[in-house]
Design an enzyme around this catalytic site. Structure first.
Site, PDB file in Angstrom:
ATOM      1  N   SER A  36       0.254   2.377  -9.027  1.00 48.44           N
ATOM      2  CA  SER A  36       1.709   2.390  -8.907  1.00 48.44           C
ATOM      3  C   SER A  36       2.205   1.331  -7.943  1.00 48.44           C
ATOM      4  CB  SER A  36       2.201   3.773  -8.469  1.00 48.44           C
ATOM      5  OG  SER A  36       1.607   4.161  -7.252  1.00 48.44           O
ATOM      6  N   SER A  47       0.839  -1.201   0.000  1.00 46.86           N
ATOM      7  CA  SER A  47       0.000   0.000   0.000  1.00 46.86           C
ATOM      8  C   SER A  47       0.870   1.246   0.000  1.00 46.86           C
ATOM      9  CB  SER A  47      -0.912   0.007   1.227  1.00 46.86           C
ATOM     10  OG  SER A  47      -1.573   1.261   1.358  1.00 46.86           O
ATOM     11  N   HIS A  48       0.297   2.347  -0.449  1.00 45.59           N
ATOM     12  CA  HIS A  48       0.994   3.624  -0.383  1.00 45.59           C
ATOM     13  C   HIS A  48       1.110   4.121   1.056  1.00 45.59           C
ATOM     14  CE1 HIS A  48       0.202   3.514  -4.669  1.00 45.59           C
ATOM     15  NE2 HIS A  48       0.948   4.593  -4.837  1.00 45.59           N
ATOM     16  N   SER A  49       0.295   3.570   1.922  1.00 42.97           N
ATOM     17  CA  SER A  49       0.280   3.997   3.316  1.00 42.97           C
ATOM     18  C   SER A  49       0.724   2.860   4.227  1.00 42.97           C
ATOM     19  CB  SER A  49      -1.135   4.442   3.714  1.00 42.97           C
ATOM     20  OG  SER A  49      -1.267   4.537   5.113  1.00 42.97           O
TER      21      SER A  49
END
Length: 245
Positions: free
Chosen positions: A70, A9-11
């Site tokens: 991404s 995840s981006h987070s």
């Protein structure tokens, strides 16, 4: 050992939260978060994903789940750097629901291909009956000649290779996440086609969509070599209140 899972995840917080949730339903599965950049900011890290893959795959393979586009690219790059290992699958699946479904399948001892498919079909409604689940109290759901056994109704039908029963939930919380996961995991290890109120009994997400509360009747029907064993399992779990009564 079992198939491991990597959550990209981006987070960092989101990845850790998804892992925490799935771990409640699959305590024996290795789930590794790979969220955020190396400096703690939002984004994805190739190094984190590669490291997570090394931790998750203990020999039975790993399934990778991602949040945004991404993240998929980062995961694909990691797999390329690792030589595209045969036992690693990049799932095209919703992050939360896919991770939960995959974790339940892995907990049941499924292969990497089956775990990956569980993730990718987590929200697939194709197993649902065309007219929707039968309503509680609907005579069509109960069938004929039902009797009450241990607080659960069962018709005990076995016609044309199909085994069927109607059972009543007695536990206070009904068919919530943990019992749904336990049920789907155990049924997933059997050679059976089973529906519960018109949805796939081997899918934790489909079972949770039923919103089946205490007192709800579950119309169970199964076919296949393990049909009787599967229905007996559901009956046993329901009568025991999933260990919550």
């Amino acid at each position: 050992m079992s198939v491991g899972l990597v959550v990209v995840s981006h987070s960092a917080q989101l990845a850790a939260g998804v892992v925490e949730l799935a771990a409640q339903m699959a305590p024996d599965v290795v789930l590794v978060p790979a969220g955020g950049m190396d400096d703690g900011g939002l984004g994805t890290s190739l190094e984190k994903v590669m490291s997570a893959l090394g931790m998750a795959d203990a020999g039975d393979g790993a399934v990778v789940l991602t949040d945004l586009g991404s993240a998929v690219m980062t995961a694909e790059s990691a797999l390329e750097f690792l030589g595209n290992p045969e036992k690693v699958c990049l799932a095209d699946a919703p992050l939360v629901e896919g991770t939960v479904a995959a974790a339940v399948a892995a907990q049941a001892g499924a292969s990497v291909d089956v775990v990956c498919k569980a993730a990718e079909t987590a929200l697939d409604p194709s197993g649902a009956a065309a007219d929707g689940p039968p309503a509680a109290g609907d005579p069509a759901a109960k069938g004929a000649g039902t009797d009450v056994v241990g607080g659960c109704e069962s018709d005990g039908a076995d016609t044309g290779g199909e085994v069927a029963a109607v059972l009543t939930l007695i536990n206070p919380m009904g068919l919530h996440a943990r019992p749904a996961a336990a049920l789907a995991g155990k049924l997933g290890a059997m050679d059976v086609e089973i529906e519960i109120n018109g949805v796939d009994g081997q899918s934790v997400m489909m079972l949770m969509t039923l919103g089946a509360a205490q007192g709800t009747e579950l119309a169970v029907s199964a076919t296949g070599p393990d049909a009787q064993r599967a229905v007996d399992l559901v009956r046993s779990e329901v009568e025991a209140g999933f260990g919550e009564t």
